[in-house]
Scaffold this motif. Sequence first.
Motif, short mmCIF file in Angstrom:
data_model
loop_
_atom_site.label_atom_id
_atom_site.label_comp_id
_atom_site.label_asym_id
_atom_site.label_seq_id
_atom_site.Cartn_x
_atom_site.Cartn_y
_atom_site.Cartn_z
N TYR A 14 12.60 9.43 -20.68
CA TYR A 14 12.74 9.80 -19.27
C TYR A 14 11.91 8.84 -18.42
N TYR A 15 12.60 8.18 -17.50
CA TYR A 15 11.95 7.23 -16.59
C TYR A 15 11.44 8.01 -15.38
N ILE A 16 10.15 7.95 -15.14
CA ILE A 16 9.49 8.75 -14.11
C ILE A 16 8.92 7.82 -13.04
N THR A 17 9.09 8.20 -11.78
CA THR A 17 8.43 7.52 -10.67
C THR A 17 7.75 8.59 -9.83
N ILE A 18 6.47 8.40 -9.55
CA ILE A 18 5.71 9.33 -8.72
C ILE A 18 5.05 8.51 -7.61
N CYS A 19 5.29 8.92 -6.37
CA CYS A 19 4.75 8.20 -5.21
C CYS A 19 3.51 8.90 -4.65
N SER A 20 2.66 8.11 -4.00
CA SER A 20 1.50 8.66 -3.31
C SER A 20 1.97 9.37 -2.03
N LYS A 21 1.09 10.22 -1.51
CA LYS A 21 1.40 10.92 -0.27
C LYS A 21 1.65 9.89 0.84
N ASN A 22 2.75 10.06 1.54
CA ASN A 22 3.15 9.16 2.62
C ASN A 22 3.25 7.70 2.16
N ARG A 23 3.39 7.50 0.87
CA ARG A 23 3.52 6.16 0.28
C ARG A 23 2.36 5.23 0.67
N GLU A 24 1.19 5.82 0.78
CA GLU A 24 0.00 5.03 1.12
C GLU A 24 -0.43 4.20 -0.09
N ASP A 25 -0.92 3.00 0.15
CA ASP A 25 -1.40 2.11 -0.91
C ASP A 25 -2.81 2.53 -1.33
N ILE A 26 -2.89 3.54 -2.20
CA ILE A 26 -4.19 4.09 -2.57
C ILE A 26 -4.49 4.00 -4.06
N PHE A 27 -3.54 3.56 -4.88
CA PHE A 27 -3.75 3.54 -6.33
C PHE A 27 -4.38 2.26 -6.83
N CYS A 28 -4.05 1.14 -6.21
CA CYS A 28 -4.61 -0.13 -6.67
C CYS A 28 -4.39 -1.21 -5.62
#
Length: 128
Positions: A14-28
């Motif tokens: 299963y290919y999973i995509t999870i986005c940040s809230k409001n697609r903010e650049d906060i992961f890296c």
Amino acid sequence: MRLIKYDYSKNGYYYITICSKNREDIFCEIKNAVGAPLACARVNVKLSKIGRIIEKQWNDIPNQYKNIELDEYIIMPNHIHGILIINKRAEASAAPTISHIIRLYKSKCTMDYLSYVNANNLNISGKI
């Protein structure tokens, strides 16, 4: 997107995509390697605190479910892509669905991040 009436606890990849809230650049943060052309795939990635939390929790998924394995994953500035493998082995208890797995994953990421925010008296949103 999900298929209507499909059993998402079935064996498979299963290919999973999870986005940040409001697609903010906060992961890296991603930067081109020094001297590399713009089109070059060589980049330096620096995970943020949230990025390190989501990576740690992603890698912990198989410890929560005996019949789940991880394949490749990548953390981008505002989302994560990953492949989960459901493999119903005899020792597995009731088969979790993808929705159940991802709901627990997001919950654990949020709890870890809120603990970090509270421990450091940060005045920032705990929503990721």
